[in-house]
Write a protein that holds these residues in place. Structure first.
Motif, PDB file in Angstrom:
ATOM      1  N   LYS A  72       1.040  -1.247   0.009  1.00 28.52           N
ATOM      2  CA  LYS A  72      -0.120   0.000   0.131  1.00 28.52           C
ATOM      3  C   LYS A  72       0.761   1.172   0.019  1.00 28.52           C
ATOM      4  N   TYR A  73       0.233   2.219  -0.375  1.00 18.65           N
ATOM      5  CA  TYR A  73       1.160   3.625  -0.628  1.00 18.65           C
ATOM      6  C   TYR A  73       0.578   4.513   0.540  1.00 18.65           C
ATOM      7  N   GLN A  74       1.857   4.967   1.449  1.00 23.66           N
ATOM      8  CA  GLN A  74       1.381   5.784   2.545  1.00 23.66           C
ATOM      9  C   GLN A  74       2.325   7.185   2.084  1.00 23.66           C
ATOM     10  N   ILE A  75       3.509   6.945   2.340  1.00 30.14           N
ATOM     11  CA  ILE A  75       4.300   8.183   2.116  1.00 30.14           C
ATOM     12  C   ILE A  75       4.358   8.611   0.747  1.00 30.14           C
ATOM     13  N   ALA A  76       4.091   7.964  -0.378  1.00 30.37           N
ATOM     14  CA  ALA A  76       4.148   8.316  -1.720  1.00 30.37           C
ATOM     15  C   ALA A  76       2.473   9.298  -2.011  1.00 30.37           C
ATOM     16  N   GLU A  77       1.803   8.933  -1.074  1.00 32.77           N
ATOM     17  CA  GLU A  77       0.451   9.895  -1.050  1.00 32.77           C
ATOM     18  C   GLU A  77       0.881  11.002  -0.414  1.00 32.77           C
ATOM     19  N   MET A  78       1.471  11.362   0.717  1.00 31.11           N
ATOM     20  CA  MET A  78       1.954  12.456   1.210  1.00 31.11           C
ATOM     21  C   MET A  78       2.979  13.304   0.384  1.00 31.11           C
ATOM     22  N   MET A  79       3.678  12.483  -0.409  1.00 33.41           N
ATOM     23  CA  MET A  79       4.324  13.252  -1.357  1.00 33.41           C
ATOM     24  C   MET A  79       3.628  13.959  -2.306  1.00 33.41           C
ATOM     25  N   LEU A  80       2.829  13.262  -2.968  1.00 32.71           N
ATOM     26  CA  LEU A  80       1.683  13.833  -3.805  1.00 32.71           C
ATOM     27  C   LEU A  80       0.849  15.205  -3.549  1.00 32.71           C
ATOM     28  N   LYS A  81       0.474  14.930  -2.191  1.00 33.91           N
ATOM     29  CA  LYS A  81      -0.250  15.971  -1.579  1.00 33.91           C
ATOM     30  C   LYS A  81       0.237  17.307  -1.369  1.00 33.91           C
ATOM     31  N   GLN A  82       1.856  17.186  -1.330  1.00 33.61           N
ATOM     32  CA  GLN A  82       2.696  18.518  -1.006  1.00 33.61           C
ATOM     33  C   GLN A  82       3.017  18.899  -2.445  1.00 33.61           C
ATOM     34  N   GLY A  83       2.672  18.242  -3.338  1.00 32.43           N
ATOM     35  CA  GLY A  83       3.190  18.666  -4.965  1.00 32.43           C
ATOM     36  C   GLY A  83       4.191  18.040  -5.689  1.00 32.43           C
ATOM     37  N   VAL A  84       4.884  17.087  -4.768  1.00 28.11           N
ATOM     38  CA  VAL A  84       5.899  16.245  -5.319  1.00 28.11           C
ATOM     39  C   VAL A  84       5.378  15.114  -6.476  1.00 28.11           C
ATOM     40  N   THR A  85       6.004  15.177  -7.537  1.00 30.17           N
ATOM     41  CA  THR A  85       5.741  14.225  -8.691  1.00 30.17           C
ATOM     42  C   THR A  85       6.687  13.269  -8.842  1.00 30.17           C
ATOM     43  N   THR A  86       8.004  13.543  -8.320  1.00 26.52           N
ATOM     44  CA  THR A  86       8.907  12.572  -8.502  1.00 26.52           C
ATOM     45  C   THR A  86       9.998  12.382  -7.265  1.00 26.52           C
ATOM     46  N   CYS A  87      10.006  11.259  -6.759  1.00 29.95           N
ATOM     47  CA  CYS A  87      11.047  11.311  -5.408  1.00 29.95           C
ATOM     48  C   CYS A  87      12.086   9.974  -5.415  1.00 29.95           C
ATOM     49  N   VAL A  88      13.029  10.286  -4.736  1.00 27.52           N
ATOM     50  CA  VAL A  88      14.320   9.604  -4.577  1.00 27.52           C
ATOM     51  C   VAL A  88      14.326   8.717  -3.230  1.00 27.52           C
TER      52      VAL A  88
END
Length: 455
Positions: A72-88
């Motif tokens: 399941k996605y948790q932190i990736a959803e947090m990334m999206l909600k703050q405007g992040v589209t790509t993360c490392v």
């Protein structure tokens, strides 16, 4: 017909250091039109009084634990909600699963909320694979075994290698250099969590510079504020800026909070840490039951380290003015260092990017909007070899876009509740699909795993 047309907004022109007004069209996941015309589109977004920014890129975060917490996605959803589209992910030498396993899970799930890039976490193999003690040096046979696993991660699409030296102080410079020779590709990224906080000197920063001087790959100093915002930020920045004049392959990332976060059982919290930081047990807050949002005393601190070593702890030990210095410096990138356990942790995992734009740009004027957006998108794309495709608004660039109101954008998550919504982010578009609107996720599978060399 376009898939999306964004009208009436202003986008950052990083070459001219200003905002330009234009309509932006997206088709098949790419920006195919920039101009004044109103072209037919399936979806029209009115971005009047809004900034149409390249999607933010978080070059330092900690990915999902699919192995331990389910697919399941948790932190990736947090990334999206703050405007992040790509993360490392895969930073600080830490991974929850191999790069191949992580990639396969994302592909099996049909995508992810954001695009994912991974590094190969050195410490994970040192500890989990071989059981080397935190203060032990690896012998030649062990180094070869770890390097073989790193090669597997690189073959699966990792962009480079990360180290968490403070978590395993037995790691020597020779051990680090040996691991970097898992590949001779000079475009790979090597990132490292320093050996110790710079409370009394900047020896840890000097060691980071020495690593860059010893390798031909790009080297990233991880989360600088955790290291140097305890009284040595000016000296650290002077050292890094001078070193970058000699070798621009060096850089650093940093986050906009005066507290760090890591597992309470780690070597970071071993005896003597509070004295070194000139802090007390009460400056450490725990983030999970039975101590959720509880500030420590000595008894709670020692009990948590013994019984709940994997619990995340937040340590309020850094100086706010030095945090601002790291954010506003001419070099450096914004990153969250976001890490969560069971959905909880430090608010940086959910609010870093709007916090920079609200607090440090609009409220305090520490840096301009354009400077901040460069540090949140353009510089990361260049660092990852994605220039012209991500981190910019230009023809042929990927349709990864964050639309926000510069007059209201602000972080919502706080240390008591990281689920509080951010303010002022109206739309987030990932690969040409509207993924988020007004803090509501509409598409949580628009992102993908990005293998090294595929862009």
């Amino acid at each position: 017909m376009l898939d999306i047309l964004i009208i009436n907004g202003k986008y950052p022109d990083f070459e001219k250091d200003g905002l330009k007004e234009a309509n932006i069209g997206i088709l098949n996941g790419e920006i195919t039109y920039i101009g004044k015309d109103i072209l037919p589109a399936v979806e029209v977004i009115d971005a009047k009084d809004r900034v149409v920014s390249p999607g933010f890129i978080d070059i330092h975060m900690h990915e999902e634990d699919f192995a331990g917490e389910g697919e399941k996605y948790q932190i990736a959803e947090m990334m999206l909600k703050q405007g992040v589209t790509t993360c490392v992910g895969g930073n600080c030498g830490v991974m929850h699963q191999s790069v191949a396993e992580f990639r396969q899970t994302i592909e099996r799930l049909g995508g992810s909320p954001v695009n994912y890039v991974m590094l190969s976490g050195y410490n994970s193999y040192r500890n989990k694979l071989l059981g080397i003690g935190h203060y032990e040096a690896a012998n030649e046979e062990q180094r070869l075994a770890i390097r073989a696993k790193i090669k597997e991660d690189l073959a699966a699409g990792a962009f480079g290698i990360s180290f968490g030296i403070e978590y395993d102080p037995g790691i020597t410079l020779d051990e680090i250099l040996f691991a970097t020779h898992a590949s001779e590709d000079s475009n790979l990224l090597v990132a490292a969590h320093y050996r110790d906080e710079c409370a009394d000197n900047i020896a840890s920063i000097e060691e980071m510079v020495s690593i860059q001087d010893s390798i031909d790959k790009k080297f990233q100093i991880s989360h600088l504020v955790s290291c140097s915002a305890l009284g040595k930020m000016k000296e650290s920045l002077d050292c890094i800026n001078e070193a970058m004049e000699r070798n621009p392959r060096l850089n650093y990332d940093t986050y906009p909070y005066n507290a760090f976060c890591t597992m309470i059982g780690s070597t970071v919290f071993e005896d003597g840490c509070l004295e070194a930081w000139h802090k007390d047990y009460s400056d450490i807050m725990l983030t999970d039951e039975p101590y959720k949002n509880v500030f420590c005393d000595e008894e709670i601190f020692r009990h948590a380290r013994e019984e709940y070593p994997d619990m995340l702890a937040v340590a309020f030990v850094m100086n706010e003015e030095e945090v601002a210095m790291a954010i506003a410096n001419k070099n450096g990138m914004v990153a969250s260092d976001g890490i969560i356990n069971h959905g909880g942790g430090h608010p940086r995992a959910a609010g870093t990017f709007p916090r920079v734009l609200g607090k440090y740009v609009r409220e305090e004027g520490r840096l301009s909007l354009i400077e901040a957006l460069k540090k949140m998108s353009f510089e990361q794309a260049k660092r990852l070899g994605m220039e012209g495709k991500k981190g910019c608004i230009s023809l042929g660039a990927h349709g990864d876009i964050t639309i926000f109101d510069p007059k209201t954008i602000a972080d919502g998550p706080d240390f008591q509740d990281i689920s509080k919504p951010n303010i002022g982010i109206d739309w987030v578009i990932v690969k040409g699909k509207i993924a988020l609107k007004q803090n509501r996720i509409l598409n949580d599978r628009a992102g993908k795993f990005i293998p090294y060399g595929s862009i």
